[in-house]
Scaffold this active site. Structure first.
Site, PDB file in Angstrom:
ATOM      1  CG  HIS A  20      -2.033  -0.053   1.252  1.00  0.00           C
ATOM      2  ND1 HIS A  20      -2.668   0.462   0.137  1.00  0.00           N
ATOM      3  CD2 HIS A  20      -3.245   0.588   1.980  1.00  0.00           C
ATOM      4  CE1 HIS A  20      -4.312   1.386   0.515  1.00  0.00           C
ATOM      5  NE2 HIS A  20      -4.738   0.936   0.749  1.00  0.00           N
ATOM      6  CG  ASN A  66      -8.938   4.766   4.533  1.00  0.00           C
ATOM      7  OD1 ASN A  66      -8.411   4.110   3.599  1.00  0.00           O
ATOM      8  ND2 ASN A  66      -9.475   3.558   4.999  1.00  0.00           N
ATOM      9  CG  ASP A  91      -2.024   0.298  -3.219  1.00  0.00           C
ATOM     10  OD1 ASP A  91      -3.237   0.186  -3.355  1.00  0.00           O
ATOM     11  OD2 ASP A  91      -2.120   2.055  -3.060  1.00  0.00           O
ATOM     12  CG  ASN A 112     -10.933   2.750   1.245  1.00  0.00           C
ATOM     13  OD1 ASN A 112     -12.348   2.504   0.443  1.00  0.00           O
ATOM     14  ND2 ASN A 112     -10.568   1.563   2.566  1.00  0.00           N
TER      15      ASN A 112
END
Length: 186
Positions: A20, A66, A91, A112
């Site tokens: 991530h 997020n 990613d 997100n």
């Protein structure tokens, strides 16, 4: 010409080499190669660099994935950079590991970080460089997969892929989105 490049990721050592965080890794690799440094500022680690007559601002949001849009929106306003001159490095589960794609716009695809950016910019019309992390995980285990470190085998090739993504960032800032797509999309 001014550009803003946002590498998405999560802050903290526990996330440093996770899938991530590949957006952070691309920017860190560029900084190491070209000698610019990040400093902790409001909502992000920020670096400025002049390259081939272009003023490039780099951010690594400290808002966690997020809420990435909060930092991007703030620095777009702060540096007065338009959406078409912003590039988000992120990613991508839907691409095989190491594959890179740059696009002038697109959907958030369930990501997100991109979803939050889309909400706060009120558009999906901003360039993004998607870095393939693969999708080798059992159903329902997506979060575990993206927050897991790259395997030893993946780490061997990772510098090559990070360099390619870094080259794409610089191409975007100097040659534009269309030339970069033509030269680099696999």
């Amino acid at each position: 010409m001014k550009y803003l490049v946002a590498g998405l990721g999560n802050i903290g050592p526990e996330y440093a080499f996770t899938r991530h965080n590949v957006g952070f890794m691309v920017l860190d690799r560029l900084a190491a190669e070209h000698g610019f440094t990040f400093s902790f500022e409001k909502l992000a680690f920020v670096a400025e660099w002049k390259y081939k007559g272009r003023q490039i601002y780099f951010i690594k949001p400290t808002t966690f994935m997020n809420l990435s849009g909060k930092a991007l929106r703030y620095y777009m306003d702060q540096f007065k950079v338009t959406a078409e001159n912003c590039l988000v490095v992120v990613d991508e589960l839907q691409l095989p590991y190491g594959t890179t794609r740059i696009k002038p716009k697109g959907s958030h695809g369930g990501h997100n970080g991109l979803k939050n950016i889309e909400e706060l910019l009120a558009t999906s019309d901003y360039p993004r460089l998607r870095f393939g992390i693969g999708n080798d995980f059992p159903r329902g285990r997506q979060i575990d997969f993206v927050l897991k470190a790259f395997s030893k085998e993946e780490m061997i090739e990772l510098p090559i892929f990070l360099d390619r993504a870094g080259d794409m960032v610089l191409s975007f800032c100097t040659l534009g989105i269309q030339s970069t797509m033509n030269n680099y999309n696999q």
